[in-house]
Design a protein around this motif. Structure first.
Motif, PDB file in Angstrom:
ATOM      1  N   VAL A  81       0.836  -1.197   0.000  1.00  0.00           N
ATOM      2  CA  VAL A  81       0.000   0.000   0.000  1.00  0.00           C
ATOM      3  C   VAL A  81       0.874   1.251   0.000  1.00  0.00           C
ATOM      4  O   VAL A  81       1.845   1.347   0.769  1.00  0.00           O
ATOM      5  CB  VAL A  81      -0.926  -0.002   1.233  1.00  0.00           C
ATOM      6  CG1 VAL A  81      -1.724   1.288   1.322  1.00  0.00           C
ATOM      7  CG2 VAL A  81      -1.857  -1.210   1.189  1.00  0.00           C
ATOM      8  N   ASP A  82       0.518   2.198  -0.849  1.00  0.00           N
ATOM      9  CA  ASP A  82       1.209   3.484  -0.889  1.00  0.00           C
ATOM     10  C   ASP A  82       0.542   4.518   0.004  1.00  0.00           C
ATOM     11  O   ASP A  82       1.217   5.339   0.621  1.00  0.00           O
ATOM     12  CB  ASP A  82       1.260   3.999  -2.331  1.00  0.00           C
ATOM     13  CG  ASP A  82       2.004   3.055  -3.255  1.00  0.00           C
ATOM     14  OD1 ASP A  82       3.226   2.932  -3.101  1.00  0.00           O
ATOM     15  OD2 ASP A  82       1.342   2.419  -4.110  1.00  0.00           O
ATOM     16  N   TYR A  83      -0.791   4.482   0.065  1.00  0.00           N
ATOM     17  CA  TYR A  83      -1.538   5.482   0.827  1.00  0.00           C
ATOM     18  C   TYR A  83      -2.648   4.820   1.631  1.00  0.00           C
ATOM     19  O   TYR A  83      -3.441   4.045   1.097  1.00  0.00           O
ATOM     20  CB  TYR A  83      -2.172   6.519  -0.110  1.00  0.00           C
ATOM     21  CG  TYR A  83      -1.178   7.295  -0.930  1.00  0.00           C
ATOM     22  CD1 TYR A  83      -0.482   8.369  -0.390  1.00  0.00           C
ATOM     23  CD2 TYR A  83      -0.943   6.950  -2.262  1.00  0.00           C
ATOM     24  CE1 TYR A  83       0.440   9.078  -1.151  1.00  0.00           C
ATOM     25  CE2 TYR A  83      -0.035   7.656  -3.029  1.00  0.00           C
ATOM     26  CZ  TYR A  83       0.656   8.715  -2.465  1.00  0.00           C
ATOM     27  OH  TYR A  83       1.573   9.416  -3.208  1.00  0.00           O
ATOM     28  N   LEU A  84      -2.708   5.155   2.913  1.00  0.00           N
ATOM     29  CA  LEU A  84      -3.817   4.761   3.771  1.00  0.00           C
ATOM     30  C   LEU A  84      -4.538   6.032   4.200  1.00  0.00           C
ATOM     31  O   LEU A  84      -3.951   6.897   4.864  1.00  0.00           O
ATOM     32  CB  LEU A  84      -3.331   3.998   5.002  1.00  0.00           C
ATOM     33  CG  LEU A  84      -4.346   3.826   6.144  1.00  0.00           C
ATOM     34  CD1 LEU A  84      -5.561   3.036   5.692  1.00  0.00           C
ATOM     35  CD2 LEU A  84      -3.703   3.163   7.362  1.00  0.00           C
ATOM     36  N   VAL A  85      -5.799   6.158   3.806  1.00  0.00           N
ATOM     37  CA  VAL A  85      -6.637   7.289   4.195  1.00  0.00           C
ATOM     38  C   VAL A  85      -7.587   6.811   5.293  1.00  0.00           C
ATOM     39  O   VAL A  85      -8.361   5.881   5.092  1.00  0.00           O
ATOM     40  CB  VAL A  85      -7.447   7.822   2.994  1.00  0.00           C
ATOM     41  CG1 VAL A  85      -8.418   8.907   3.453  1.00  0.00           C
ATOM     42  CG2 VAL A  85      -6.514   8.344   1.913  1.00  0.00           C
ATOM     43  N   TYR A  86      -7.501   7.472   6.443  1.00  0.00           N
ATOM     44  CA  TYR A  86      -8.345   7.096   7.577  1.00  0.00           C
ATOM     45  C   TYR A  86      -9.396   8.183   7.766  1.00  0.00           C
ATOM     46  O   TYR A  86      -9.093   9.290   8.207  1.00  0.00           O
ATOM     47  CB  TYR A  86      -7.506   6.935   8.850  1.00  0.00           C
ATOM     48  CG  TYR A  86      -8.258   6.311  10.003  1.00  0.00           C
ATOM     49  CD1 TYR A  86      -8.296   4.933  10.172  1.00  0.00           C
ATOM     50  CD2 TYR A  86      -8.964   7.111  10.906  1.00  0.00           C
ATOM     51  CE1 TYR A  86      -9.006   4.362  11.217  1.00  0.00           C
ATOM     52  CE2 TYR A  86      -9.668   6.541  11.956  1.00  0.00           C
ATOM     53  CZ  TYR A  86      -9.685   5.169  12.105  1.00  0.00           C
ATOM     54  OH  TYR A  86     -10.402   4.607  13.144  1.00  0.00           O
ATOM     55  N   SER A  87     -10.644   7.869   7.419  1.00  0.00           N
ATOM     56  CA  SER A  87     -11.720   8.865   7.472  1.00  0.00           C
ATOM     57  C   SER A  87     -12.989   8.233   8.026  1.00  0.00           C
ATOM     58  O   SER A  87     -14.065   8.335   7.439  1.00  0.00           O
ATOM     59  CB  SER A  87     -11.975   9.431   6.066  1.00  0.00           C
ATOM     60  OG  SER A  87     -12.945  10.459   6.096  1.00  0.00           O
ATOM     61  N   LEU A  88     -12.852   7.581   9.177  1.00  0.00           N
ATOM     62  CA  LEU A  88     -14.003   6.926   9.801  1.00  0.00           C
ATOM     63  C   LEU A  88     -14.715   7.882  10.750  1.00  0.00           C
ATOM     64  O   LEU A  88     -14.074   8.646  11.474  1.00  0.00           O
ATOM     65  CB  LEU A  88     -13.557   5.687  10.582  1.00  0.00           C
ATOM     66  CG  LEU A  88     -12.927   4.549   9.777  1.00  0.00           C
ATOM     67  CD1 LEU A  88     -12.553   3.400  10.701  1.00  0.00           C
ATOM     68  CD2 LEU A  88     -13.863   4.067   8.677  1.00  0.00           C
ATOM     69  N   ALA A  89     -16.035   7.826  10.737  1.00  0.00           N
ATOM     70  CA  ALA A  89     -16.852   8.591  11.676  1.00  0.00           C
ATOM     71  C   ALA A  89     -18.003   7.702  12.113  1.00  0.00           C
ATOM     72  O   ALA A  89     -18.793   7.254  11.287  1.00  0.00           O
ATOM     73  CB  ALA A  89     -17.375   9.868  11.027  1.00  0.00           C
ATOM     74  N   SER A  90     -18.066   7.432  13.399  1.00  0.00           N
ATOM     75  CA  SER A  90     -19.084   6.512  13.898  1.00  0.00           C
ATOM     76  C   SER A  90     -19.483   6.922  15.312  1.00  0.00           C
ATOM     77  O   SER A  90     -18.662   7.459  16.066  1.00  0.00           O
ATOM     78  CB  SER A  90     -18.530   5.078  13.917  1.00  0.00           C
ATOM     79  OG  SER A  90     -19.436   4.193  14.549  1.00  0.00           O
ATOM     80  N   PRO A  91     -20.724   6.656  15.690  1.00  0.00           N
ATOM     81  CA  PRO A  91     -21.135   6.968  17.066  1.00  0.00           C
ATOM     82  C   PRO A  91     -20.676   5.934  18.086  1.00  0.00           C
ATOM     83  O   PRO A  91     -20.789   6.166  19.286  1.00  0.00           O
ATOM     84  CB  PRO A  91     -22.657   7.002  16.972  1.00  0.00           C
ATOM     85  CG  PRO A  91     -22.980   6.053  15.854  1.00  0.00           C
ATOM     86  CD  PRO A  91     -21.863   6.209  14.868  1.00  0.00           C
TER      87      PRO A  91
END
Length: 397
Positions: free
Chosen positions: A134-144
């Motif tokens: 993997v070159d890029y890991l985007v972390y964009s989680l939003a959860s209650p």
């Protein structure tokens, strides 16, 4: 086949159904707004966590259009049932997949709880077999909420101030007509603060990076980013100085932990401070709707930076096409347009008497309401809501 004519089921900022054609149209518009760029050489591999909404979806689309990325998008969405439509993110993911296929791209979408060890195992296996490092890991989680994979305990996040109570004007809509209300929030206790950090902090991000490292799936020059927000001093009591702010501080500290730990001499980790946006996550935060509406009044169409604009800018920085815009804490900043002192001064002036501001110019509030509804596929220009539509859309194979 499940052809239905559907209408929105809405209560305040909660919409419990979505429109397939409207959701598809929003994705198509995003795709068309992002100017494609010629790509050459190896296509980078990206893993996007939270790929069905907000900044995660925007970054996936911008990466596809401008940099030819391939890889895996992870989201956690619900299919249609006899009683309800699928979630908007389900329909958006199907639309993104169709566009990728038409464009000759290669993205696999996984519908699973990204906080779970089983999902990590599934994704790591998929990466190893199909895409490689993997070159890029985007972390964009939003959860209650989040289930701690180590203990099985379920943690619930809260949106509350810390230290003292918070009272603020807010933007409400009665059958689509905007009005000013008031929100009162009691301060969070320590357990609520800690639970919010567990859900929205950097613990899960670190688990993903360490899992990739342990599976030898970190590519040369690996870069990972996690989305964050600072915002205005106007909203600070409920955001940056509240429980969410505590979680964001933990997220930012995690970036430094990753940089000094599993990524030492192997890659980079950044938090990205994005600008204001109308997303499903942001609409849940008290007073943010009013602030965003007033900000839009000040900036207008030309001055507003969409999630797509910011996604394109971030990719330019990550790929080296532009220099990184870092602050003193090492965070990538995309919010200069929002926090420009002249802009904030004008927003503060409107915030001092929001009822008068709304009466004088309701355009920002109307814009916000339209964008909020479009998150669920409603009120999208060009979509015929009077005809039946197939609600049972398949998840991408």
């Amino acid at each position: 086949m499940s052809i239905q004519q559907i209408t929105p089921k809405q209560r305040g900022y909660l919409i419990v159904n979505s429109h397939p054609a409207g959701s598809e149209a929003t994705v198509t518009r995003q795709w068309q707004r992002i100017e494609p760029a010629a790509t050459a050489g190896r296509s980078p591999v990206a893993l996007v966590l939270g790929a069905s909404a907000g900044y995660g979806q925007a970054l996936l689309l911008a990466g596809l259009r401008r940099h030819g990325v391939r890889g895996v998008g992870v989201a956690y969405e619900t299919p249609a049932s006899e009683r309800r439509t699928a979630t908007a993110g389900w329909y958006r993911t199907a639309a993104v997949s169709a566009l990728v296929e038409q464009d000759g791209g290669d993205v696999t979408f996984v519908n699973a709880d990204a906080y779970a060890d089983a999902t990590r195992d599934e994704v790591l296996k998929l990466l190893a077999e199909r895409y490689g490092q993997v070159d890029y890991l985007v972390y964009s989680l939003a959860s209650p909420r989040r289930t701690d994979p180590a203990t099985g305990e379920v943690h619930h996040s809260v949106i509350k101030p810390l230290g003292s109570a918070y009272t603020s004007p807010s933007l409400l809509f009665d059958d689509g007509a905007p009005r000013i209300g008031t929100v009162d929030l009691a301060p969070a206790d320590e357990a609520e603060r800690a639970a919010t950090v567990k859900v929205m902090g950097g613990e899960d991000w670190e688990l993903w990076v360490r899992a990739l490292a342990g599976a030898d799936l970190l590519g040369p020059g690996f870069t990972t980013v996690a989305l964050s927000y600072v915002g205005s001093e106007i909203t600070a009591p409920v955001y940056r100085q509240g429980t969410i702010g505590a979680a964001k501080e933990h997220l930012e500290a995690t970036a430094r932990t990753l940089q000094d730990g599993p990524l030492a001499d192997r890659g980079r980790a950044f938090t990205v401070v994005a600008g204001a946006a109308v997303t499903q996550a942001s609409t849940a935060i008290p007073s943010i709707a009013l602030y965003t509406s007033l900000l839009r009044d000040v900036l207008g169409e030309e001055g507003w930076h969409t999630t797509d604009d910011q996604a394109v800018e971030l990719w330019e920085q990550l790929t080296g096409a532009k220099p990184l815009t870092l602050d003193e804490q090492g965070r990538i900043r995309l919010d200069g347009w929002e926090l420009d002192p002249a802009v904030q001064e004008r927003v503060r002036g409107l915030w001092a008497d929001p009822a008068a501001a709304l009466a004088a110019d309701p355009a920002g509030a109307s814009w916000f309401y339209d964008r909020f509804r479009q998150l669920y596929g409603w009120d999208v220009p060009g979509v015929d809501y009077t005809t039946g539509v197939e609600t049972a859309v398949s998840w991408p194979a």
